[in-house]
Design an enzyme around this catalytic site. Sequence first.
Site, PDB file in Angstrom:
ATOM      1  N   CYS A   1      13.413  25.428 -27.163  1.00 32.69           N
ATOM      2  CA  CYS A   1      12.219  25.024 -26.398  1.00 32.69           C
ATOM      3  C   CYS A   1      12.197  25.597 -24.981  1.00 32.69           C
ATOM      4  O   CYS A   1      11.156  25.588 -24.330  1.00 32.69           O
ATOM      5  CB  CYS A   1      12.123  23.506 -26.341  1.00 32.69           C
ATOM      6  SG  CYS A   1      12.197  22.754 -27.961  1.00 32.69           S
TER       7      CYS A   1
ATOM      8  N   HIS B   1       7.847  20.778 -20.613  1.00 33.18           N
ATOM      9  CA  HIS B   1       7.916  20.982 -22.070  1.00 33.18           C
ATOM     10  C   HIS B   1       7.283  19.772 -22.753  1.00 33.18           C
ATOM     11  O   HIS B   1       7.564  18.626 -22.406  1.00 33.18           O
ATOM     12  CB  HIS B   1       9.380  21.143 -22.486  1.00 33.18           C
ATOM     13  CG  HIS B   1       9.571  21.121 -23.964  1.00 33.18           C
ATOM     14  ND1 HIS B   1       8.776  21.826 -24.833  1.00 33.18           N
ATOM     15  CD2 HIS B   1      10.477  20.459 -24.740  1.00 33.18           C
ATOM     16  CE1 HIS B   1       9.181  21.605 -26.065  1.00 33.18           C
ATOM     17  NE2 HIS B   1      10.197  20.776 -26.047  1.00 33.18           N
TER      18      HIS B   1
ATOM     19  N   ASN C   1       5.097  19.183 -30.561  1.00 33.25           N
ATOM     20  CA  ASN C   1       6.156  19.951 -29.913  1.00 33.25           C
ATOM     21  C   ASN C   1       6.194  21.344 -30.540  1.00 33.25           C
ATOM     22  O   ASN C   1       6.551  21.493 -31.710  1.00 33.25           O
ATOM     23  CB  ASN C   1       7.491  19.221 -30.114  1.00 33.25           C
ATOM     24  CG  ASN C   1       8.652  19.918 -29.438  1.00 33.25           C
ATOM     25  OD1 ASN C   1       8.550  21.077 -29.035  1.00 33.25           O
ATOM     26  ND2 ASN C   1       9.764  19.219 -29.316  1.00 33.25           N
TER      27      ASN C   1
HETATM   28  O1  UT7 Z   1      11.987  19.753 -27.925  1.00 33.07           O
HETATM   29  C1  UT7 Z   1      13.183  19.256 -27.441  1.00 33.07           C
HETATM   30  C2  UT7 Z   1      13.843  18.471 -28.449  1.00 33.07           C
HETATM   31  N1  UT7 Z   1      13.222  17.279 -28.906  1.00 33.07           N
HETATM   32  C3  UT7 Z   1      12.966  16.188 -28.160  1.00 33.07           C
HETATM   33  O2  UT7 Z   1      12.937  16.223 -26.967  1.00 33.07           O
HETATM   34  C4  UT7 Z   1      12.808  14.883 -28.872  1.00 33.07           C
HETATM   35  C5  UT7 Z   1      13.604  13.806 -28.182  1.00 33.07           C
HETATM   36  N2  UT7 Z   1      13.575  12.530 -28.859  1.00 33.07           N
HETATM   37  C6  UT7 Z   1      12.455  11.800 -29.040  1.00 33.07           C
HETATM   38  O3  UT7 Z   1      11.388  12.217 -28.674  1.00 33.07           O
HETATM   39  C7  UT7 Z   1      12.578  10.437 -29.659  1.00 33.07           C
HETATM   40  O4  UT7 Z   1      13.939  10.057 -29.698  1.00 33.07           O
HETATM   41  C8  UT7 Z   1      11.961  10.336 -31.069  1.00 33.07           C
HETATM   42  C9  UT7 Z   1      10.453  10.445 -30.998  1.00 33.07           C
HETATM   43  C10 UT7 Z   1      12.507  11.464 -31.952  1.00 33.07           C
HETATM   44  C11 UT7 Z   1      12.318   9.001 -31.711  1.00 33.07           C
HETATM   45  O5  UT7 Z   1      11.881   7.941 -30.871  1.00 33.07           O
HETATM   46  P1  UT7 Z   1      12.847   6.706 -30.563  1.00 33.07           P
HETATM   47  O6  UT7 Z   1      12.089   5.749 -29.759  1.00 33.07           O
HETATM   48  O7  UT7 Z   1      14.116   7.291 -30.009  1.00 33.07           O
HETATM   49  O8  UT7 Z   1      13.056   6.075 -32.004  1.00 33.07           O
HETATM   50  P2  UT7 Z   1      14.403   5.842 -32.793  1.00 33.07           P
HETATM   51  O9  UT7 Z   1      14.984   7.136 -33.256  1.00 33.07           O
HETATM   52  O10 UT7 Z   1      15.262   4.947 -31.978  1.00 33.07           O
HETATM   53  O11 UT7 Z   1      13.882   5.029 -34.042  1.00 33.07           O
HETATM   54  C12 UT7 Z   1      13.326   3.728 -33.945  1.00 33.07           C
HETATM   55  C13 UT7 Z   1      12.891   3.265 -35.308  1.00 33.07           C
HETATM   56  C14 UT7 Z   1      13.959   3.457 -36.383  1.00 33.07           C
HETATM   57  O12 UT7 Z   1      13.880   2.357 -37.267  1.00 33.07           O
HETATM   58  P3  UT7 Z   1      14.938   1.152 -37.136  1.00 33.07           P
HETATM   59  O13 UT7 Z   1      16.301   1.800 -37.312  1.00 33.07           O
HETATM   60  O14 UT7 Z   1      14.727   0.588 -35.779  1.00 33.07           O
HETATM   61  O15 UT7 Z   1      14.530   0.246 -38.254  1.00 33.07           O
HETATM   62  C15 UT7 Z   1      13.491   4.691 -37.110  1.00 33.07           C
HETATM   63  O16 UT7 Z   1      13.908   4.738 -38.455  1.00 33.07           O
HETATM   64  O17 UT7 Z   1      11.744   4.026 -35.736  1.00 33.07           O
HETATM   65  C16 UT7 Z   1      11.992   4.540 -37.042  1.00 33.07           C
HETATM   66  N3  UT7 Z   1      11.277   5.804 -37.182  1.00 33.07           N
HETATM   67  C17 UT7 Z   1      10.010   5.895 -37.618  1.00 33.07           C
HETATM   68  N4  UT7 Z   1       9.136   4.973 -38.046  1.00 33.07           N
HETATM   69  C18 UT7 Z   1       7.922   5.395 -38.426  1.00 33.07           C
HETATM   70  C19 UT7 Z   1      11.727   7.036 -36.852  1.00 33.07           C
HETATM   71  N5  UT7 Z   1      10.760   7.942 -37.094  1.00 33.07           N
HETATM   72  C20 UT7 Z   1       9.691   7.265 -37.569  1.00 33.07           C
HETATM   73  C21 UT7 Z   1       8.409   7.634 -37.987  1.00 33.07           C
HETATM   74  N6  UT7 Z   1       7.552   6.674 -38.393  1.00 33.07           N
HETATM   75  N7  UT7 Z   1       7.988   8.926 -37.951  1.00 33.07           N
END
Ligand code: UT7
EC number: 2.3.1.180
Length: 330
Positions: A118, A257, A287
């Site tokens: 990125c 970004h 993204n």
């Molecule tokens: O380009 C540079 C690289 N990328 C980034 O900068 C991305 C950086 N990370 C992020 O943007 C975030 O960490 C994410 C958007 C990827 C995830 O958000 P989060 O608030 O960190 O969520 P999480 O991974 O802590 O997940 C929370 C919950 C989980 O369920 P449980 O374990 O709490 O029951 C996930 O399984 O949300 C669930 N989950 C979803 N639910 C519905 C994860 N993805 C999804 C989804 N739809 N697409």
Amino acid sequence: MTASRDIACRVRGFGAYTPVDVLTNFDLEKFVETTDEWITTRTGIRQRHRLAEGQNASDAAAEAARLALADAGMEPGEITHVINATCTPDYLCPNTACLVEAKLGIVGAMAFDFNAACSGYVYGLSMARAIVAAQPEARVLLTATEALTRRLNWADRTTCVLFGDGAGASVITADGQGALLEDVLCASDGNLGGLLTIGGGTHTPYAKGDPVGDDFFVQMNGRDVFKHAVRNMAAISQDVLARNGLTIDDVALLIPHQANLRIIEAVGDRLGIPADRVFVNLHEVGNTSAASVPLAIADARAKGVLRPGMRALLATFGGGFTWGAALLHF
Ligand code: UT7
């Protein structure tokens, strides 16, 4: 001060391309266990673009490059270097820059790819500055293009909802025209590379007929990437401002970004810049990795948010890990 910082390196033209096909969050709801509500509240993304069948990263880059050349008022034949940022190239070989060159009808330029995920566009500005410092008559075409939807595991809801395809391009010269690249800083930490990966390289020695594994696709520890992204984008932005004797008050527009709205807001808070001076377009494109910053620049210019006379601070973070910041005075 280094020699390259003494050269007035300018970005003379900008271009951007997003494919016609749009996938909304509601489209994703139909085939992966997710909701529009989850995606918009956790990321800010509402839709992303997807390359058509038969259309590749090089095609998107060539479209963006044509617009950048037109914006610069230049012909393809004037380009001396084609440098292309991508982590989703058409092939391992030939490089995508050569494919772009051929599509534009350029012959004889130096042409190569580099992968800073990125951070590709900001890394590319740094390389272009070095090229024009060494060779002031150089006219560098920088493209940043991604075909990320080709490397998404559509059964993995933690990654497939985040990414989209697109390309951006710029023409960089030392001929006195265009936005002044006041400074650019790039950094990395290879120890953290395993937190964000895309396979398909020779690490996994596939034999003919083997099915691809999960590691063939984007895999990410989102929470860890989030923390490092906020910390490093804010820190390197402060560094580039400080070494130029500037503060955030001297920045008219932060163009970060476009990975996640919560990351962008956290970086803005750390830097102390009001939200109305932070450009966001990830709701429209998702993204797009290396293409993210140049797509945002083109969009900000088209919307009249980024105007002549304004200083923009670019800040980026990506797989590798890589990160960077640049000051562009329009
Ligand atoms: O380009 C540079 C690289 N990328 C980034 O900068 C991305 C950086 N990370 C992020 O943007 C975030 O960490 C994410 C958007 C990827 C995830 O958000 P989060 O608030 O960190 O969520 P999480 O991974 O802590 O997940 C929370 C919950 C989980 O369920 P449980 O374990 O709490 O029951 C996930 O399984 O949300 C669930 N989950 C979803 N639910 C519905 C994860 N993805 C999804 C989804 N739809 N697409």
